[in-house]
Design a protein around this motif. Structure first.
Motif, PDB file in Angstrom:
ATOM      1  N   ILE A 118       0.856  -1.181   0.000  1.00 47.94           N
ATOM      2  CA  ILE A 118       0.000   0.000   0.000  1.00 47.94           C
ATOM      3  C   ILE A 118       0.896   1.236   0.000  1.00 47.94           C
ATOM      4  CG2 ILE A 118      -1.782   1.297   1.239  1.00 47.94           C
ATOM      5  CD1 ILE A 118      -2.667  -1.377   2.459  1.00 47.94           C
ATOM      6  N   PRO A 119       0.773   2.110  -1.015  1.00 49.44           N
ATOM      7  CA  PRO A 119       1.576   3.331  -1.047  1.00 49.44           C
ATOM      8  C   PRO A 119       1.010   4.385  -0.084  1.00 49.44           C
ATOM      9  CG  PRO A 119       0.245   3.167  -3.035  1.00 49.44           C
ATOM     10  CD  PRO A 119      -0.007   1.929  -2.242  1.00 49.44           C
ATOM     11  N   TYR A 120       1.899   4.996   0.669  1.00 47.87           N
ATOM     12  CA  TYR A 120       1.537   6.038   1.633  1.00 47.87           C
ATOM     13  C   TYR A 120       2.277   7.318   1.306  1.00 47.87           C
ATOM     14  CZ  TYR A 120      -0.488   2.465   4.668  1.00 47.87           C
ATOM     15  OH  TYR A 120      -1.260   1.459   5.179  1.00 47.87           O
ATOM     16  N   ALA A 121       1.702   8.435   1.732  1.00 47.55           N
ATOM     17  CA  ALA A 121       2.357   9.731   1.598  1.00 47.55           C
ATOM     18  C   ALA A 121       2.314  10.432   2.950  1.00 47.55           C
ATOM     19  CB  ALA A 121       1.656  10.577   0.545  1.00 47.55           C
ATOM     20  N   LYS A 122       3.448  11.007   3.330  1.00 50.52           N
ATOM     21  CA  LYS A 122       3.479  11.836   4.533  1.00 50.52           C
ATOM     22  C   LYS A 122       3.196  13.254   4.065  1.00 50.52           C
ATOM     23  CE  LYS A 122       6.112  12.940   8.643  1.00 50.52           C
ATOM     24  NZ  LYS A 122       7.332  12.667   9.416  1.00 50.52           N
ATOM     25  N   VAL A 123       2.179  13.858   4.642  1.00 47.76           N
ATOM     26  CA  VAL A 123       1.758  15.194   4.211  1.00 47.76           C
ATOM     27  C   VAL A 123       1.752  16.159   5.385  1.00 47.76           C
ATOM     28  CG1 VAL A 123       0.338  14.327   2.301  1.00 47.76           C
ATOM     29  CG2 VAL A 123      -0.700  14.651   4.540  1.00 47.76           C
ATOM     30  N   THR A 124       1.905  17.444   5.055  1.00 50.72           N
ATOM     31  CA  THR A 124       1.728  18.527   6.015  1.00 50.72           C
ATOM     32  C   THR A 124       0.495  19.291   5.568  1.00 50.72           C
ATOM     33  OG1 THR A 124       4.104  18.690   6.401  1.00 50.72           O
ATOM     34  CG2 THR A 124       2.760  20.582   7.052  1.00 50.72           C
ATOM     35  N   VAL A 125      -0.519  19.317   6.417  1.00 49.40           N
ATOM     36  CA  VAL A 125      -1.802  19.928   6.077  1.00 49.40           C
ATOM     37  C   VAL A 125      -1.668  21.448   6.132  1.00 49.40           C
ATOM     38  CG1 VAL A 125      -4.253  20.018   6.655  1.00 49.40           C
ATOM     39  CG2 VAL A 125      -2.967  17.918   7.040  1.00 49.40           C
ATOM     40  N   LYS A 126      -2.225  22.128   5.122  1.00 43.62           N
ATOM     41  CA  LYS A 126      -2.119  23.587   5.026  1.00 43.62           C
ATOM     42  C   LYS A 126      -3.327  24.322   5.594  1.00 43.62           C
ATOM     43  CE  LYS A 126       0.791  23.914   0.943  1.00 43.62           C
ATOM     44  NZ  LYS A 126       0.879  24.496  -0.406  1.00 43.62           N
ATOM     45  N   ASP A 127      -4.509  23.707   5.544  1.00 45.66           N
ATOM     46  CA  ASP A 127      -5.691  24.434   6.008  1.00 45.66           C
ATOM     47  C   ASP A 127      -6.642  23.511   6.767  1.00 45.66           C
ATOM     48  OD1 ASP A 127      -6.397  22.942   3.795  1.00 45.66           O
ATOM     49  OD2 ASP A 127      -7.421  24.553   2.749  1.00 45.66           O
ATOM     50  N   GLY A 128      -7.681  24.102   7.351  1.00 49.83           N
ATOM     51  CA  GLY A 128      -8.654  23.341   8.127  1.00 49.83           C
ATOM     52  C   GLY A 128      -8.219  23.149   9.563  1.00 49.83           C
ATOM     53  N   GLU A 129      -8.886  22.254  10.257  1.00 49.91           N
ATOM     54  CA  GLU A 129      -8.610  21.994  11.670  1.00 49.91           C
ATOM     55  C   GLU A 129      -7.230  21.388  11.891  1.00 49.91           C
ATOM     56  OE1 GLU A 129     -11.747  19.570  13.219  1.00 49.91           O
ATOM     57  OE2 GLU A 129     -13.301  20.904  12.462  1.00 49.91           O
ATOM     58  N   CYS A 130      -6.698  20.724  10.878  1.00 45.49           N
ATOM     59  CA  CYS A 130      -5.403  20.044  11.006  1.00 45.49           C
ATOM     60  C   CYS A 130      -4.242  20.867  10.456  1.00 45.49           C
ATOM     61  CB  CYS A 130      -5.454  18.691  10.285  1.00 45.49           C
ATOM     62  SG  CYS A 130      -6.682  17.562  10.963  1.00 45.49           S
ATOM     63  N   THR A 137      -0.896   9.174   5.334  1.00 47.36           N
ATOM     64  CA  THR A 137      -2.200   8.759   4.831  1.00 47.36           C
ATOM     65  C   THR A 137      -1.974   7.905   3.591  1.00 47.36           C
ATOM     66  OG1 THR A 137      -4.412   9.507   4.184  1.00 47.36           O
ATOM     67  CG2 THR A 137      -2.562  10.805   3.382  1.00 47.36           C
ATOM     68  N   PRO A 138      -2.848   6.940   3.311  1.00 50.68           N
ATOM     69  CA  PRO A 138      -2.704   6.183   2.070  1.00 50.68           C
ATOM     70  C   PRO A 138      -2.804   7.115   0.867  1.00 50.68           C
ATOM     71  CG  PRO A 138      -4.227   5.063   3.544  1.00 50.68           C
ATOM     72  CD  PRO A 138      -3.928   6.406   4.148  1.00 50.68           C
ATOM     73  N   LYS A 139      -1.981   6.863  -0.153  1.00 45.48           N
ATOM     74  CA  LYS A 139      -1.948   7.750  -1.326  1.00 45.48           C
ATOM     75  C   LYS A 139      -3.264   7.796  -2.081  1.00 45.48           C
ATOM     76  CE  LYS A 139       1.618   8.452  -4.052  1.00 45.48           C
ATOM     77  NZ  LYS A 139       2.762   8.173  -4.938  1.00 45.48           N
ATOM     78  N   VAL A 140      -4.102   6.795  -1.883  1.00 49.19           N
ATOM     79  CA  VAL A 140      -5.410   6.806  -2.554  1.00 49.19           C
ATOM     80  C   VAL A 140      -6.257   7.976  -2.069  1.00 49.19           C
ATOM     81  CG1 VAL A 140      -6.599   5.287  -0.936  1.00 49.19           C
ATOM     82  CG2 VAL A 140      -7.270   5.294  -3.328  1.00 49.19           C
ATOM     83  N   ASN A 141      -5.930   8.524  -0.890  1.00 51.35           N
ATOM     84  CA  ASN A 141      -6.681   9.629  -0.319  1.00 51.35           C
ATOM     85  C   ASN A 141      -6.218  11.003  -0.789  1.00 51.35           C
ATOM     86  OD1 ASN A 141      -8.209   7.847   1.199  1.00 51.35           O
ATOM     87  ND2 ASN A 141      -6.868   7.964   2.962  1.00 51.35           N
TER      88      ASN A 141
END
Length: 145
Positions: A118-130, A137-141
């Motif tokens: 399962i491919p995953y990506a580590k992301v830094t959220v820019k907006d919203g509550e997070c 998160t899985p890359k499919v998302n």
């Protein structure tokens, strides 16, 4: 046919003659055989794509790219501390979930990996509550648009 051959065929009751006799004497057997043929034909018609497994399309994204968080299964997406789908029931679960990202939030890809196919990506959220939080998160998302 000689009398001897006819007597032998009748005593055996096998082959095509025996099947025809069975269907003549027992119409339920004829219906059952017809139903079995229909089920087999339907199963063959509804079969897969020559043994190919369905694939989930993940966006072509790379490190540093801005992406949009979209869960294809409808709903929000969990951001986790480690790239994996499930956690043991040992209490570590609470420490692994970082934030629940709302649909449509933007993020930047920091890192990529594959865990158990399962491919995953580590992301830094820019907006919203997070906003400002980083996690996996899985890359499919994620999608590039």
């Amino acid at each position: 046919m000689s009398e001897e051959n006819q007597v032998q065929n009748e005593s055996k009751g096998g082959g095509a003659g025996g099947i025809v006799e069975l269907f003549k004497n027992n119409p339920k057997a004829l219906y059952a055989a017809g139903g079995a043929v229909v089920v087999v034909i339907l199963a063959l018609m509804m079969g897969g794509k020559d043994g190919e497994m369905g694939q989930v399309k993940t966006g072509a994204v790379g490190v540093g790219q801005t992406v949009v968080i979209r869960n294809p299964n409808v709903g929000d997406t969990w951001l986790t501390a480690v790239p994996r789908m499930g956690f043991e029931d040992s209490g570590e679960e609470k420490d692994q979930f970082i934030c629940l990202i709302k649909q449509g939030a933007t993020a930047t890809v920091v890192e990529e990996t594959v865990v158990t196919y399962i491919p995953y990506a580590k992301v830094t959220v820019k907006d919203g509550e997070c906003a400002g939080k980083s996690g996996w998160t899985p890359k499919v998302n994620i999608s590039s648009n």
